[in-house]
Design a protein around this motif. Structure first.
Motif, PDB file in Angstrom:
ATOM      1  N   SER A 129     -42.939   5.980 -23.644  1.00  0.00           N
ATOM      2  CA  SER A 129     -41.602   6.821 -24.418  1.00  0.00           C
ATOM      3  C   SER A 129     -40.741   5.692 -26.055  1.00  0.00           C
ATOM      4  O   SER A 129     -40.519   4.514 -25.588  1.00  0.00           O
ATOM      5  N   TYR A 130     -40.221   6.250 -27.317  1.00  0.00           N
ATOM      6  CA  TYR A 130     -39.688   5.527 -27.700  1.00  0.00           C
ATOM      7  C   TYR A 130     -38.130   6.550 -27.362  1.00  0.00           C
ATOM      8  O   TYR A 130     -38.454   7.046 -28.224  1.00  0.00           O
ATOM      9  N   GLY A 131     -37.424   6.291 -27.181  1.00  0.00           N
ATOM     10  CA  GLY A 131     -35.960   6.657 -26.971  1.00  0.00           C
ATOM     11  C   GLY A 131     -36.410   8.067 -26.283  1.00  0.00           C
ATOM     12  O   GLY A 131     -37.283   8.161 -25.205  1.00  0.00           O
ATOM     13  N   PRO A 132     -35.583   9.180 -26.607  1.00  0.00           N
ATOM     14  CA  PRO A 132     -36.286  10.467 -26.085  1.00  0.00           C
ATOM     15  C   PRO A 132     -36.925  11.085 -26.707  1.00  0.00           C
ATOM     16  O   PRO A 132     -37.380  11.715 -25.346  1.00  0.00           O
ATOM     17  N   VAL A 133     -38.173  10.554 -27.173  1.00  0.00           N
ATOM     18  CA  VAL A 133     -39.313  10.705 -27.635  1.00  0.00           C
ATOM     19  C   VAL A 133     -40.748  10.250 -26.585  1.00  0.00           C
ATOM     20  O   VAL A 133     -40.777   8.925 -26.403  1.00  0.00           O
ATOM     21  N   GLU A 134     -41.946  11.541 -25.549  1.00  0.00           N
ATOM     22  CA  GLU A 134     -42.553  10.617 -25.070  1.00  0.00           C
ATOM     23  C   GLU A 134     -43.865  10.307 -25.802  1.00  0.00           C
ATOM     24  O   GLU A 134     -44.309  11.987 -25.749  1.00  0.00           O
ATOM     25  N   VAL A 135     -44.210   9.355 -25.666  1.00  0.00           N
ATOM     26  CA  VAL A 135     -45.595   9.232 -26.645  1.00  0.00           C
ATOM     27  C   VAL A 135     -46.491   9.745 -25.797  1.00  0.00           C
ATOM     28  O   VAL A 135     -48.053  10.083 -25.695  1.00  0.00           O
ATOM     29  N   LEU A 136     -46.966   9.046 -24.509  1.00  0.00           N
ATOM     30  CA  LEU A 136     -48.150   9.433 -22.961  1.00  0.00           C
ATOM     31  C   LEU A 136     -47.085   9.880 -22.322  1.00  0.00           C
ATOM     32  O   LEU A 136     -46.451   9.567 -21.851  1.00  0.00           O
ATOM     33  N   LYS A 137     -48.079  11.136 -21.964  1.00  0.00           N
ATOM     34  CA  LYS A 137     -47.273  11.522 -20.850  1.00  0.00           C
ATOM     35  C   LYS A 137     -47.903  11.677 -19.136  1.00  0.00           C
ATOM     36  O   LYS A 137     -47.682  12.445 -18.324  1.00  0.00           O
ATOM     37  N   GLY A 138     -48.426  10.503 -18.684  1.00  0.00           N
ATOM     38  CA  GLY A 138     -48.895  10.203 -17.657  1.00  0.00           C
ATOM     39  C   GLY A 138     -50.299  10.457 -17.859  1.00  0.00           C
ATOM     40  O   GLY A 138     -50.903  11.275 -17.902  1.00  0.00           O
ATOM     41  N   PRO A 187     -55.734  14.331 -32.521  1.00  0.00           N
ATOM     42  CA  PRO A 187     -55.375  14.320 -33.708  1.00  0.00           C
ATOM     43  C   PRO A 187     -53.819  13.060 -34.434  1.00  0.00           C
ATOM     44  O   PRO A 187     -54.031  12.348 -32.666  1.00  0.00           O
ATOM     45  N   SER A 188     -54.042  12.125 -35.674  1.00  0.00           N
ATOM     46  CA  SER A 188     -53.054  11.561 -34.959  1.00  0.00           C
ATOM     47  C   SER A 188     -51.688  11.759 -34.633  1.00  0.00           C
ATOM     48  O   SER A 188     -50.865  13.322 -34.117  1.00  0.00           O
ATOM     49  N   GLY A 189     -51.457  11.243 -33.948  1.00  0.00           N
ATOM     50  CA  GLY A 189     -49.735  11.000 -33.411  1.00  0.00           C
ATOM     51  C   GLY A 189     -49.964  11.391 -31.905  1.00  0.00           C
ATOM     52  O   GLY A 189     -48.903  12.053 -31.599  1.00  0.00           O
ATOM     53  N   SER A 190     -51.326  11.692 -31.928  1.00  0.00           N
ATOM     54  CA  SER A 190     -52.020  12.005 -30.012  1.00  0.00           C
ATOM     55  C   SER A 190     -51.526  11.575 -29.128  1.00  0.00           C
ATOM     56  O   SER A 190     -51.216  11.111 -27.674  1.00  0.00           O
ATOM     57  N   GLY A 191     -51.300   9.732 -29.613  1.00  0.00           N
ATOM     58  CA  GLY A 191     -51.200   9.114 -28.304  1.00  0.00           C
ATOM     59  C   GLY A 191     -52.123   8.322 -28.768  1.00  0.00           C
ATOM     60  O   GLY A 191     -51.915   6.917 -27.464  1.00  0.00           O
ATOM     61  N   LYS A 192     -53.433   7.659 -29.436  1.00  0.00           N
ATOM     62  CA  LYS A 192     -54.445   7.005 -28.976  1.00  0.00           C
ATOM     63  C   LYS A 192     -54.128   5.876 -29.103  1.00  0.00           C
ATOM     64  O   LYS A 192     -54.505   5.122 -27.631  1.00  0.00           O
ATOM     65  N   SER A 193     -53.333   5.795 -30.294  1.00  0.00           N
ATOM     66  CA  SER A 193     -53.059   3.644 -29.609  1.00  0.00           C
ATOM     67  C   SER A 193     -51.683   3.339 -29.816  1.00  0.00           C
ATOM     68  O   SER A 193     -52.419   2.217 -28.473  1.00  0.00           O
ATOM     69  N   THR A 194     -51.107   4.138 -29.144  1.00  0.00           N
ATOM     70  CA  THR A 194     -50.503   3.707 -28.396  1.00  0.00           C
ATOM     71  C   THR A 194     -50.799   2.972 -26.722  1.00  0.00           C
ATOM     72  O   THR A 194     -51.046   2.684 -26.038  1.00  0.00           O
ATOM     73  N   CYS A 195     -51.747   4.032 -26.740  1.00  0.00           N
ATOM     74  CA  CYS A 195     -52.275   3.852 -25.327  1.00  0.00           C
ATOM     75  C   CYS A 195     -53.344   2.853 -25.297  1.00  0.00           C
ATOM     76  O   CYS A 195     -52.811   1.789 -24.607  1.00  0.00           O
ATOM     77  N   ASP A 244     -54.325  14.942 -27.012  1.00  0.00           N
ATOM     78  CA  ASP A 244     -53.454  15.348 -27.641  1.00  0.00           C
ATOM     79  C   ASP A 244     -52.227  15.738 -26.949  1.00  0.00           C
ATOM     80  O   ASP A 244     -51.868  16.310 -25.884  1.00  0.00           O
ATOM     81  N   GLY A 245     -51.145  15.199 -27.665  1.00  0.00           N
ATOM     82  CA  GLY A 245     -49.664  15.443 -26.992  1.00  0.00           C
ATOM     83  C   GLY A 245     -50.019  14.291 -25.699  1.00  0.00           C
ATOM     84  O   GLY A 245     -48.628  15.124 -24.943  1.00  0.00           O
ATOM     85  N   GLY A 246     -50.131  14.072 -26.133  1.00  0.00           N
ATOM     86  CA  GLY A 246     -49.761  12.387 -24.989  1.00  0.00           C
ATOM     87  C   GLY A 246     -50.683  13.008 -23.562  1.00  0.00           C
ATOM     88  O   GLY A 246     -50.006  12.386 -22.847  1.00  0.00           O
ATOM     89  N   VAL A 247     -51.590  13.477 -23.813  1.00  0.00           N
ATOM     90  CA  VAL A 247     -52.296  13.972 -22.735  1.00  0.00           C
ATOM     91  C   VAL A 247     -53.223  14.025 -23.252  1.00  0.00           C
ATOM     92  O   VAL A 247     -54.089  14.124 -23.518  1.00  0.00           O
TER      93      VAL A 247
END
Length: 250
Positions: free
Chosen positions: A13-22, A38-46, A219-222
């Motif tokens: 999470s970055y503040g209230p935004v959860e990028v990866l959700k388990g 898609p961009s913003g799905s959490g791939k690079s963060t993972c 997608d969407g952090g999952v």
């Protein structure tokens, strides 16, 4: 076969935004896995959480049974993390080469600092790795004299020099002009053929299908879908996967 890499309950999470959700998955030695979505799905963060370039909010990452980033219940500092990060070679979107060093010096410097190799041994290793990525002929050049594709190949050689147990590729061709993409993908394919363990974040769908053993669609952090590469890309089970791939192909 036991997993080389195990990821369990990974959240970021970055503040209230959860990028990866388990996120839960494992990687066997020699396996090639492509992460698409898609961009913003959490791939690079993972990927960046794998070696604690981003500190996970929750979850556990094990490499060869050793927990990454934590020791005795406490977060490791960068110095403590350095040997673990060396076990997971990272190739970034941007090449991050030192402009004041030659190509060979860029490859050798990390193994000197992290592995403690002597200068002569580090140079010999660097030249061996440059040969793997077909860059020996530019060994004494400055990175500023190279094309983007050549710089990325040097960055791959730098990762290989650490002799990592797996290599993380974070969209390795996204910063390249279209005509330079193929030369980098060819090198990655050659490394895949050697049986190296890889996690590759990519938008190159045909490349993912042809090179990866498995594809994970995020997608969407999952993880929406995870399966054999040809099955996920050619006959996806999930509607969200089908919709994404249809957009990519048009």
């Amino acid at each position: 076969m036991d997993a080389l890499l195990s990821v369990a309950g990974l959240r970021k999470s970055y503040g209230p935004v959860e990028v990866l959700k388990g996120i839960d998955f494992s990687v066997k030695a020699g396996e090639k896995i492509a992460l698409i979505g898609p961009s913003g799905s959490g791939k690079s963060t993972c990927l960046r959480c794998m070696n604690f370039l981003e500190t996970p909010t929750a979850g556990e990452i094990l490499l060869d049974g050793e927990r990454i980033g934590m020791r005795n219940g406490r977060l490791m500092n960068d110095r403590q993390l350095a040997p673990q990060r060396a076990e997971m070679g990272m190739v970034f979107q941007l090449f991050n080469l030192w402009p004041h060093l030659t190509v060979t010096e860029n490859v050798a410097i990390a193994v000197r600092k992290v592995r403690g190799l002597a200068a002569k041994e580090a140079r010999e290793l660097a030249l061996d790795m440059l040969a793997k990525v077909h860059m020996t002929h530019r060994a004494d050049a400055s990175p500023l004299e190279l094309s983007g594709g050549q710089q990325q190949r040097v960055a791959i050689a730098r990762a290989l020099a650490q002799k990592p147990k797996l290599i993380l590729f974070d969209e390795p061709t996204s910063a390249l002009d279209p005509e330079l993409v193929r030369e980098v993908l060819n090198v990655i394919e050659e490394l895949a053929d050697e049986g190296r363990t890889m996690l590759i974040v990519t938008h190159e769908i045909a490349f993912a299908r042809d090179v990866a053993d498995r594809v994970m669609f995020l997608d969407g952090g999952v993880i929406v879908e995870d399966g054999p590469a040809s099955a996920v890309i050619n006959t996806p089970r999930e509607e969200r996967t089908r919709s994404f791939l249809k957009q990519i192909r048009h």
